[in-house]
Each structure stands twice: as C-alpha cells, then as structure tokens.
Design an enzyme around this catalytic site. Structure first.
Site, PDB file in Angstrom:
ATOM      1  N   HIS A  63       0.844  -1.194   0.000  1.00 48.22           N
ATOM      2  CA  HIS A  63       0.000   0.000   0.000  1.00 48.22           C
ATOM      3  C   HIS A  63       0.882   1.248   0.000  1.00 48.22           C
ATOM      4  O   HIS A  63       2.096   1.164   0.194  1.00 48.22           O
ATOM      5  CB  HIS A  63      -0.916   0.016   1.237  1.00 48.22           C
ATOM      6  CG  HIS A  63      -0.162   0.121   2.526  1.00 48.22           C
ATOM      7  ND1 HIS A  63       0.510  -0.949   3.091  1.00 48.22           N
ATOM      8  CD2 HIS A  63       0.048   1.180   3.355  1.00 48.22           C
ATOM      9  CE1 HIS A  63       1.090  -0.556   4.202  1.00 48.22           C
ATOM     10  NE2 HIS A  63       0.835   0.735   4.389  1.00 48.22           N
ATOM     11  N   ASP A  65       0.768   5.141   1.949  1.00 49.27           N
ATOM     12  CA  ASP A  65       0.086   5.823   3.051  1.00 49.27           C
ATOM     13  C   ASP A  65      -0.719   6.981   2.479  1.00 49.27           C
ATOM     14  O   ASP A  65      -0.278   7.660   1.546  1.00 49.27           O
ATOM     15  CB  ASP A  65       1.093   6.308   4.089  1.00 49.27           C
ATOM     16  CG  ASP A  65       1.808   5.151   4.781  1.00 49.27           C
ATOM     17  OD1 ASP A  65       1.210   4.055   4.876  1.00 49.27           O
ATOM     18  OD2 ASP A  65       2.955   5.341   5.225  1.00 49.27           O
ATOM     19  N   HIS A 120       4.816   0.160  -0.004  1.00 51.25           N
ATOM     20  CA  HIS A 120       5.526  -0.665   0.962  1.00 51.25           C
ATOM     21  C   HIS A 120       4.603  -1.726   1.533  1.00 51.25           C
ATOM     22  O   HIS A 120       3.394  -1.693   1.334  1.00 51.25           O
ATOM     23  CB  HIS A 120       6.132   0.198   2.074  1.00 51.25           C
ATOM     24  CG  HIS A 120       5.129   1.036   2.798  1.00 51.25           C
ATOM     25  ND1 HIS A 120       4.583   2.186   2.260  1.00 51.25           N
ATOM     26  CD2 HIS A 120       4.550   0.887   4.002  1.00 51.25           C
ATOM     27  CE1 HIS A 120       3.727   2.703   3.111  1.00 51.25           C
ATOM     28  NE2 HIS A 120       3.681   1.929   4.187  1.00 51.25           N
ATOM     29  N   ARG A 130       7.403  -9.278  15.833  1.00 50.05           N
ATOM     30  CA  ARG A 130       7.826  -7.940  15.407  1.00 50.05           C
ATOM     31  C   ARG A 130       6.774  -6.918  15.810  1.00 50.05           C
ATOM     32  O   ARG A 130       5.587  -7.123  15.618  1.00 50.05           O
ATOM     33  CB  ARG A 130       8.021  -7.927  13.893  1.00 50.05           C
ATOM     34  CG  ARG A 130       8.467  -6.599  13.346  1.00 50.05           C
ATOM     35  CD  ARG A 130       8.792  -6.704  11.860  1.00 50.05           C
ATOM     36  NE  ARG A 130       9.061  -5.400  11.325  1.00 50.05           N
ATOM     37  CZ  ARG A 130       8.168  -4.658  10.684  1.00 50.05           C
ATOM     38  NH1 ARG A 130       6.967  -5.102  10.466  1.00 50.05           N
ATOM     39  NH2 ARG A 130       8.491  -3.465  10.243  1.00 50.05           N
TER      40      ARG A 130
END
Length: 181
Positions: A63, A65, A120, A130
């Site tokens: 996607h 941002d 990203h 994570r």
C-alpha cells in the site's frame, strides 16, 4: 504515549518545513501542510507474531500511506519492504535508533507527482515477534488538497482531503488515477 506523539508531531513539522522551504511554496500552502491546528495524526501500534513459514504470509499488504508523511519506528526487527520500480521488493533494514519516513499520497498530490508516495508492505519474521510504531500526519479533513500553485500544469484535481480518503477507501490503488486532471 502523549509525549511520544508530541515528539513525532514536532519532528513532522520540522521535516515538512525543511522539505517545503527550498521549494518556494506560498505561505498559504506552507500553512496548509504544516498547520498544527485541526491536523490529523494517528499513532498506530502494529504487532506481527512470528510465523513458521513467512514466505506464505504477509503482515500488511502492499500500500501507500494516504496522508502527508508517516514516521515509522521498526523497533529493531526487520520486516518493512519497499517496492522499487524495475527491481521489485527491497528490504528496509531496521537500524537501531533510526526512524523511517514515508511520503504519503497527499504530498504526492501536492508535489504534482514529482515525488512518489512509497509503496511498501510489512513482512512477518520466522523467529521473532515484530512490533512497529507508525505515526501518520495529515492536514484537516475539511481542507482542500491540490498540486502546489508553483506547478503550471497540475496533474491532479483539487478536492477535499476527506473526499480523497473516501476514494482511497473505496478504490485503494486506483484512487490517484481517479483524480487525474
């Protein structure tokens, strides 16, 4: 959390000022981008549990941002990847104490497509859980977004920020093409 958000807001404003000042944008445009009054900011905590077969899972799909800028703290564990045209997906190493800054769709529009929003995704890790912390910043939703007046041939139409966000929600990757001038 409030202290962290306040530090991120200050960092965003300083970054935006450093980006815009040499571009000789109008004071009104500078105020729109940097305005702290009624701006949108969201702090998002992401959790990606370890996965025994990470090649068969994605933590967060690819996607861009939607807002102006995003500051990401990878918290010391790799997982962020960016798409590089002609090269494919590339890992963004997590560097202790460093933050990642992503340009969002609204700055892409403001810069008349001269600077791309970064595509990203987040990948899961086989061995470690994570965590990442993302701070998203944008102008008031009732304000208008358009290419800077310094561009003689705008390639995007002017629209309300909330209208763009609605298009992004409904049409995802096609949203930018729907507002081409």
């Amino acid at each position: 959390m409030d202290a962290y958000q306040n530090q991120m807001k200050l960092l965003i404003h300083n970054l935006l000022f450093m980006i815009l000042e040499p571009l000789d944008v109008t004071q009104e445009e500078m105020n729109w981008v940097i305005s702290a009054h009624d701006s949108q900011s969201v702090l998002q905590l992401n959790s990606y549990p370890s996965c025994p077969n990470p090649s068969r899972a994605v933590g967060l799909a690819s996607h861009t941002d939607s807002l102006l800028l995003t500051i990401l703290n990878q918290c010391g564990i790799d997982g962020l990847e960016i798409f590089v045209e002609g090269l494919g997906w590339r890992r963004v190493p997590s560097v202790e104490g460093a933050l990642v800054v992503n340009l969002g769709d609204l700055l892409h529009i403001f810069f008349n497509a001269k600077f791309p929003a970064v595509t990203h995704r987040a990948m899961v890790n086989q061995l470690e859980h994570r965590i990442s912390v993302a701070y998203f910043h944008g102008p008031p939703v009732e304000s208008r977004v358009a290419p800077s007046s310094k561009f003689q041939k705008p390639c995007f139409k002017s629209l309300l920020v909330k209208e763009y966000l609605s298009l992004k929600y409904k049409h995802f990757f096609e949203a930018l093409s729907l507002i081409r001038a």
